[in-house]
Design a protein around this motif. Structure first.
Motif, short mmCIF file in Angstrom:
data_model
loop_
_atom_site.label_atom_id
_atom_site.label_comp_id
_atom_site.label_asym_id
_atom_site.label_seq_id
_atom_site.Cartn_x
_atom_site.Cartn_y
_atom_site.Cartn_z
N GLN A 96 0.81 -1.22 0.00
CA GLN A 96 0.00 0.00 0.00
C GLN A 96 0.85 1.27 0.00
OE1 GLN A 96 -2.56 -0.44 3.40
NE2 GLN A 96 -3.44 -2.37 2.66
N ILE A 97 2.17 1.14 -0.01
CA ILE A 97 3.04 2.32 -0.01
C ILE A 97 2.91 3.04 -1.35
CG2 ILE A 97 5.42 3.12 0.17
CD1 ILE A 97 6.03 0.71 1.87
N ASP A 98 2.67 4.34 -1.30
CA ASP A 98 2.51 5.09 -2.55
C ASP A 98 3.85 5.32 -3.22
OD1 ASP A 98 3.73 7.30 -1.31
OD2 ASP A 98 1.81 8.11 -0.66
N GLU A 99 3.80 5.83 -4.44
CA GLU A 99 5.00 5.97 -5.25
C GLU A 99 5.99 6.95 -4.62
OE1 GLU A 99 7.62 4.93 -7.97
OE2 GLU A 99 5.62 4.04 -7.75
N ARG A 100 5.50 8.02 -4.02
CA ARG A 100 6.40 8.99 -3.39
C ARG A 100 7.15 8.35 -2.22
NH1 ARG A 100 4.23 14.39 -0.39
NH2 ARG A 100 3.51 12.80 1.06
N SER A 101 6.44 7.57 -1.41
CA SER A 101 7.08 6.90 -0.28
C SER A 101 8.09 5.88 -0.75
CB SER A 101 6.02 6.24 0.60
OG SER A 101 5.12 7.20 1.13
N ARG A 102 7.75 5.18 -1.82
CA ARG A 102 8.69 4.19 -2.36
C ARG A 102 9.98 4.86 -2.84
NH1 ARG A 102 6.59 -0.99 -4.89
NH2 ARG A 102 4.68 -1.47 -3.77
N GLU A 103 9.85 6.02 -3.47
CA GLU A 103 11.03 6.72 -3.98
C GLU A 103 11.91 7.19 -2.84
OE1 GLU A 103 13.76 7.93 -6.61
OE2 GLU A 103 11.94 6.78 -7.07
N ILE A 104 11.30 7.71 -1.78
CA ILE A 104 12.07 8.15 -0.63
C ILE A 104 12.75 6.96 0.04
CG2 ILE A 104 11.86 9.11 1.71
CD1 ILE A 104 9.70 10.99 0.60
N PHE A 105 12.02 5.87 0.17
CA PHE A 105 12.60 4.67 0.76
C PHE A 105 13.75 4.15 -0.09
CE2 PHE A 105 12.56 -0.05 0.96
CZ PHE A 105 13.06 -0.17 2.24
N ARG A 106 13.57 4.16 -1.41
CA ARG A 106 14.64 3.71 -2.31
C ARG A 106 15.91 4.53 -2.10
NH1 ARG A 106 14.38 1.48 -7.48
NH2 ARG A 106 12.18 2.03 -7.67
#
Length: 359
Positions: free
Chosen positions: A15-25
């Protein structure tokens, strides 16, 4: 060392959105490159979208709540947890491919210009090569039972004990102590060796045992009971133990694991890992699990008890013989911040080269 976090609820990672995924990456990539925590301000500078440090910090709090990152110290930046690394490897990481130059180098070093070498020399070279390319420890597990036999000889040491000398076609020599039946005449040792040598050349252990069993049935009159027991003892000694296949562990480049040590407690954890490698039982079990599957497998930190204290990771792949049977496994041990995207294709290709060369 990466701390084991609480396990996220099922489905929460998806359920993580794309913005959160990019920050996590970006947090994970920074950790893999430097090994250091990264703060919201530095993350905001490298994002492809304009986002304030405050907004990044809010997202980081959500990621921490999910168990993907943690703060090693108060008011410090963030590091990925083991669960976070697993999520990154499984869902976000882009696995690269080896360049032609890298493939050529691996093939050349493993093959060593085509010079005749034993299988152990090939595997040792592969282990050393993986260590040099990854800056970790290169490991290889191989089944000795797959070696092809050339010659066997029995030598009496004392009443009730003898030495079995086994020679493989690749030049490897094994010496094992075996129990001898009471009252066994020396002629029985010679007879047993002659019988085995006449029938095992060029066969693997499993093939040799099957052939000897067949011949014993057909030619039982030619072997008395004592000689038959010596034949059996000689073949079992090659296997190492009656209860399972023999396995040999090769480890190269352990000193590379010390390069990331930053504290005395890290050094102690690595000392414990080295002790486990010396005993190698847990690692053999771990590599054995890799042998039972296809493709490259990744074990991160406490996902396996062998690395639960040292915070290490293992990237491992099985290799196959010409009949496509899995006969061993090879890989890399290193810190959890291994460059997985680069090492995965490296391990996979090296396994294919070794399998082709030894097949």
């Amino acid at each position: 060392m990466i701390q084991p976090p609480k396990v996220p609820q099922a489905g929460s990672l998806a359920q993580i959105d794309e913005r959160s995924r990019e920050i996590f990456r970006r947090i994970v990539e920074s950790y893999l490159e430097t090994g250091e925590p990264v703060g919201s301000r530095n993350v905001s500078k490298v994002l492809p979208i304009a986002l304030s440090p405050a907004s990044v910090r809010n997202v980081m709090q959500d990621l921490e709540h999910l168990g993907l990152i943690y703060a090693p110290h108060t008011s410090a930046g963030r590091l990925p947890t083991e669960v976070g690394l697993r999520f990154f490897v499984d869902a976000l990481m882009e696995v690269g491919d080896l360049s032609l130059e890298e493939r050529t180098r691996i093939e050349a070093e493993v093959k060593a210009g085509g010079a005749p070498r034993s299988s152990e020399q090939v595997l040792t070279e592969a282990s050393q090569l993986l260590s040099g390319l990854s800056r970790g420890a290169g490991i290889v597990l191989t089944n000795k039972s797959d070696l092809r036999l050339k010659h066997i000889e029995f030598v009496r040491l004392e009443p009730g004990k003898g030495l079995v000398v086994l020679v493989g076609e690749d030049g490897n020599v094994e010496n094992r102590i075996v129990e001898l039946p009471a009252g066994l005449p020396s002629s029985a040792l010679v007879e047993a060796a002659n019988f085995i040598n006449a029938n095992i050349r060029g066969r693997t252990l499993n093939e040799a045992r099957a052939e000897i069993e067949r011949l014993q049935i057909e030619r039982q009159a030619q072997l008395d009971e004592l000689t038959a027991r010596v034949v059996e003892a000689g073949l079992v000694s090659w296997a190492g133990a009656a209860e399972g296949r023999p396995q040999q562990l090769i480890v190269r480049g352990r000193s590379n694991l010390l390069e990331d040590v930053k504290a005395a407690e890290d050094l102690e954890r690595l000392r414990l890992l080295f002790d486990d490698l010396e005993r190698n039982r847990d690692l053999i079990q771990l590599l054995g699990s890799a042998e039972r599957g296809d493709g490259v497998r990744i074990f991160i930190g406490s996902e396996n008890k062998l690395f639960s204290l040292s915070g290490s990771s293992l990237v491992v792949s099985p290799y196959r013989d010409k009949e496509n049977r899995i006969v061993g496994a090879l890989g890399v041990i290193g810190p959890t911040r291994l460059n997985y995207g680069r090492i995965i294709p490296m391990v996979d290709f090296t396994a294919k080269v070794v399998g082709h060369l030894l097949g």
